[in-house]
Write a protein that holds these residues in place. Structure first.
Motif, PDB file in Angstrom:
ATOM      1  N   HIS A  11      32.282  17.141  -7.681  1.00  0.00           N
ATOM      2  CA  HIS A  11      32.165  18.495  -8.210  1.00  0.00           C
ATOM      3  C   HIS A  11      33.232  19.376  -7.568  1.00  0.00           C
ATOM      4  CE1 HIS A  11      28.098  16.609  -8.178  1.00  0.00           C
ATOM      5  NE2 HIS A  11      28.088  17.055  -9.423  1.00  0.00           N
ATOM      6  N   ALA A  12      33.376  20.583  -8.087  1.00  0.00           N
ATOM      7  CA  ALA A  12      34.388  21.490  -7.542  1.00  0.00           C
ATOM      8  C   ALA A  12      34.139  21.780  -6.075  1.00  0.00           C
ATOM      9  CB  ALA A  12      34.406  22.789  -8.343  1.00  0.00           C
ATOM     10  N   ASP A  13      32.872  21.782  -5.671  1.00  0.00           N
ATOM     11  CA  ASP A  13      32.507  22.070  -4.286  1.00  0.00           C
ATOM     12  C   ASP A  13      33.184  21.113  -3.312  1.00  0.00           C
ATOM     13  OD1 ASP A  13      31.091  22.836  -1.968  1.00  0.00           O
ATOM     14  OD2 ASP A  13      29.527  21.379  -2.415  1.00  0.00           O
ATOM     15  N   ASP A  14      32.937  19.820  -3.451  1.00  0.00           N
ATOM     16  CA  ASP A  14      33.519  18.862  -2.511  1.00  0.00           C
ATOM     17  C   ASP A  14      35.020  18.708  -2.723  1.00  0.00           C
ATOM     18  OD1 ASP A  14      33.035  15.936  -4.356  1.00  0.00           O
ATOM     19  OD2 ASP A  14      31.799  17.698  -4.724  1.00  0.00           O
ATOM     20  N   VAL A  15      35.471  18.822  -3.972  1.00  0.00           N
ATOM     21  CA  VAL A  15      36.905  18.703  -4.252  1.00  0.00           C
ATOM     22  C   VAL A  15      37.686  19.816  -3.558  1.00  0.00           C
ATOM     23  CG1 VAL A  15      38.638  18.947  -6.075  1.00  0.00           C
ATOM     24  CG2 VAL A  15      36.678  17.436  -6.422  1.00  0.00           C
ATOM     25  N   PHE A  16      37.239  21.055  -3.700  1.00  0.00           N
ATOM     26  CA  PHE A  16      37.954  22.177  -3.082  1.00  0.00           C
ATOM     27  C   PHE A  16      37.824  22.161  -1.568  1.00  0.00           C
ATOM     28  CE2 PHE A  16      38.604  23.957  -7.235  1.00  0.00           C
ATOM     29  CZ  PHE A  16      39.692  24.805  -7.081  1.00  0.00           C
ATOM     30  N   ALA A  17      36.688  21.680  -1.060  1.00  0.00           N
ATOM     31  CA  ALA A  17      36.547  21.584   0.398  1.00  0.00           C
ATOM     32  C   ALA A  17      37.590  20.633   0.978  1.00  0.00           C
ATOM     33  CB  ALA A  17      35.137  21.109   0.749  1.00  0.00           C
ATOM     34  N   ILE A  18      37.799  19.504   0.316  1.00  0.00           N
ATOM     35  CA  ILE A  18      38.824  18.555   0.773  1.00  0.00           C
ATOM     36  C   ILE A  18      40.212  19.161   0.590  1.00  0.00           C
ATOM     37  CG2 ILE A  18      39.827  16.271   0.443  1.00  0.00           C
ATOM     38  CD1 ILE A  18      37.081  16.263   1.775  1.00  0.00           C
ATOM     39  N   ALA A  19      40.405  19.936  -0.490  1.00  0.00           N
ATOM     40  CA  ALA A  19      41.700  20.586  -0.707  1.00  0.00           C
ATOM     41  C   ALA A  19      42.030  21.544   0.444  1.00  0.00           C
ATOM     42  CB  ALA A  19      41.697  21.332  -2.037  1.00  0.00           C
ATOM     43  N   VAL A  20      41.026  22.252   0.954  1.00  0.00           N
ATOM     44  CA  VAL A  20      41.242  23.128   2.107  1.00  0.00           C
ATOM     45  C   VAL A  20      41.765  22.326   3.286  1.00  0.00           C
ATOM     46  CG1 VAL A  20      40.117  24.607   3.821  1.00  0.00           C
ATOM     47  CG2 VAL A  20      39.484  24.790   1.408  1.00  0.00           C
ATOM     48  N   LEU A  21      41.139  21.195   3.549  1.00  0.00           N
ATOM     49  CA  LEU A  21      41.545  20.369   4.686  1.00  0.00           C
ATOM     50  C   LEU A  21      42.921  19.746   4.471  1.00  0.00           C
ATOM     51  CD1 LEU A  21      38.082  18.712   5.374  1.00  0.00           C
ATOM     52  CD2 LEU A  21      39.171  20.585   6.646  1.00  0.00           C
ATOM     53  N   ARG A  22      43.258  19.469   3.211  1.00  0.00           N
ATOM     54  CA  ARG A  22      44.610  18.965   2.910  1.00  0.00           C
ATOM     55  C   ARG A  22      45.648  20.041   3.186  1.00  0.00           C
ATOM     56  NH1 ARG A  22      44.927  14.746  -1.220  1.00  0.00           N
ATOM     57  NH2 ARG A  22      46.905  15.647  -1.849  1.00  0.00           N
ATOM     58  N   LEU A  23      45.346  21.284   2.833  1.00  0.00           N
ATOM     59  CA  LEU A  23      46.271  22.375   3.126  1.00  0.00           C
ATOM     60  C   LEU A  23      46.460  22.532   4.627  1.00  0.00           C
ATOM     61  CD1 LEU A  23      45.145  25.114   0.573  1.00  0.00           C
ATOM     62  CD2 LEU A  23      47.314  23.885   0.566  1.00  0.00           C
ATOM     63  N   GLN A 157      43.076  12.967  -7.730  1.00  0.00           N
ATOM     64  CA  GLN A 157      43.800  13.800  -8.681  1.00  0.00           C
ATOM     65  C   GLN A 157      43.203  15.209  -8.726  1.00  0.00           C
ATOM     66  OE1 GLN A 157      43.534  11.597 -12.358  1.00  0.00           O
ATOM     67  NE2 GLN A 157      45.405  10.440 -11.942  1.00  0.00           N
ATOM     68  N   ALA A 158      41.878  15.285  -8.704  1.00  0.00           N
ATOM     69  CA  ALA A 158      41.208  16.580  -8.727  1.00  0.00           C
ATOM     70  C   ALA A 158      41.521  17.379  -7.466  1.00  0.00           C
ATOM     71  CB  ALA A 158      39.700  16.385  -8.879  1.00  0.00           C
ATOM     72  N   VAL A 159      41.588  16.704  -6.321  1.00  0.00           N
ATOM     73  CA  VAL A 159      41.920  17.389  -5.068  1.00  0.00           C
ATOM     74  C   VAL A 159      43.329  17.981  -5.156  1.00  0.00           C
ATOM     75  CG1 VAL A 159      42.416  17.052  -2.614  1.00  0.00           C
ATOM     76  CG2 VAL A 159      40.342  16.081  -3.611  1.00  0.00           C
ATOM     77  N   GLY A 160      44.271  17.223  -5.712  1.00  0.00           N
ATOM     78  CA  GLY A 160      45.625  17.746  -5.876  1.00  0.00           C
ATOM     79  C   GLY A 160      45.655  18.974  -6.773  1.00  0.00           C
ATOM     80  N   PHE A 161      44.871  18.928  -7.851  1.00  0.00           N
ATOM     81  CA  PHE A 161      44.756  20.066  -8.762  1.00  0.00           C
ATOM     82  C   PHE A 161      44.192  21.281  -8.027  1.00  0.00           C
ATOM     83  CE2 PHE A 161      41.914  22.229 -11.925  1.00  0.00           C
ATOM     84  CZ  PHE A 161      42.898  22.779 -12.721  1.00  0.00           C
ATOM     85  N   ALA A 162      43.124  21.070  -7.269  1.00  0.00           N
ATOM     86  CA  ALA A 162      42.492  22.155  -6.518  1.00  0.00           C
ATOM     87  C   ALA A 162      43.415  22.699  -5.437  1.00  0.00           C
ATOM     88  CB  ALA A 162      41.185  21.662  -5.902  1.00  0.00           C
ATOM     89  N   GLU A 163      44.146  21.816  -4.795  1.00  0.00           N
ATOM     90  CA  GLU A 163      45.074  22.234  -3.746  1.00  0.00           C
ATOM     91  C   GLU A 163      46.137  23.171  -4.315  1.00  0.00           C
ATOM     92  OE1 GLU A 163      47.847  20.135  -0.267  1.00  0.00           O
ATOM     93  OE2 GLU A 163      46.798  18.912  -1.750  1.00  0.00           O
TER      94      GLU A 163
END
Length: 295
Positions: A11-23, A157-163
């Motif tokens: 879901h967007a929740d876990d995807v965006f949370a991982i995107a934060v950590l990727r940033l 792929q979703a994490v990259g999109f969110a990032e």
């Protein structure tokens, strides 16, 4: 740095949370999608899994009984919000920008994930396509082959999109903060508080509407000419503190030059909120006429 999150559908929740950590960590971040207790324990951070919220131990989950708390406005924290609360200011460079991103991006995703309704349809059952919906559609279809491997690939792929979304939101907020400082300087330098001149094009509405109650018009350079713009009464409103003269409305080039006496006057919007001249002197001349106009 190894972070673990749950496997299966995302879901967007876990995807965006991982995107934060990727940033925050870039390519040094290793992502493991699992519910295996040993693999979870071996990770440095656990996101949206583990039934515990404790930044000191690297745990950011909201599924435990009682949840993980809520903001002063009542929107409850999901894992994205918990991760952002811990690391947002470090990524943004200030608490103020982190709070702005929380309001712009994080809270809506958190609310969707925890089941809080913050928008209601006005036309039947038609609802806007949100980023949470878009992330959800990136999950493989139920009958797609490769099962878990396909979900893991789609998750990345979703994490990259969110990032990308999050990175642009942060950059935009930081740019807005830089512009606000320059606009405050222009307000302080103004010889006439009704007319504010900027030395370059930048977002000025928020700062000017809030902090320059006497300002009526703004003059600023564009790529090849100069703009004159009316200050709105309130942000997002089409009503201006003072409109440009009615006799200018919709006029261009020679016709506008004849009416105003400004040789390089080029255009006045029919809505009387914007005009254009070929030079700084021309834009200032239009501005002074607009200030003196009693119509």
């Amino acid at each position: 740095m190894r972070v673990a999150t749950h496997n299966g559908s995302f879901h967007a929740d876990d995807v965006f949370a991982i995107a934060v950590l990727r940033l925050l960590h870039g390519d040094r971040l290793e992502v493991v999608r699992t519910r295996d207790p040993e693999q979870l324990a071996a990770a440095d951070l656990r996101v949206d899994v583990g039934l515990r919220n404790d930044p000191a131990t690297g745990d950011f989950d909201h599924h435990q009984r009682g949840g993980a708390g809520e903001r002063p406005n009542g929107i409850r924290y999901a894992s994205f919000g918990l991760v952002w609360k811990a690391f947002g200011a470090e990524i943004c460079g200030s608490d103020e920008i982190a709070e702005e991103i929380d309001q712009l991006v994080v809270q809506g995703i958190d609310a969707n994930d925890v089941g809080q309704t913050i928008v209601e349809p006005l036309v039947g059952s038609v609802t806007p396509l949100t980023v949470s919906h878009a992330i959800g559609m990136m999950n493989p279809n139920w009958d797609q082959e490769n099962g878990a491997a396909a979900k893991d690939a789609a998750f990345l792929q979703a994490v990259g999109f969110a990032e990308g979304i999050l990175g642009r939101a942060i950059a935009s907020a930081q740019a807005q903060a830089r512009a606000a400082e320059l606009v405050r300087g222009a307000i302080a330098r103004a010889e006439d508080p009704r007319l504010i001149e900027l030395d370059r094009g930048m977002p000025w509405h928020r700062e000017l509407v809030a902090n320059a109650p006497e300002a009526l018009f703004v003059v600023y350079p564009r790529e090849q000419d100069w703009g004159l713009q009316a200050v709105p009464r309130v942000l997002g409103d089409f009503a201006n503190r003072k409109d440009l003269p009615e006799r200018w409305a919709g006029m261009t080039d020679a016709d506008l030059a004849a009416v105003t006496g400004v040789p390089d006057a080029r255009f006045c919007h029919a809505g009387r909120f914007m005009a254009v001249a070929g030079s700084r002197d021309g834009a200032l001349a239009l501005a002074r006429q607009a200030l003196a106009d009693g119509g």
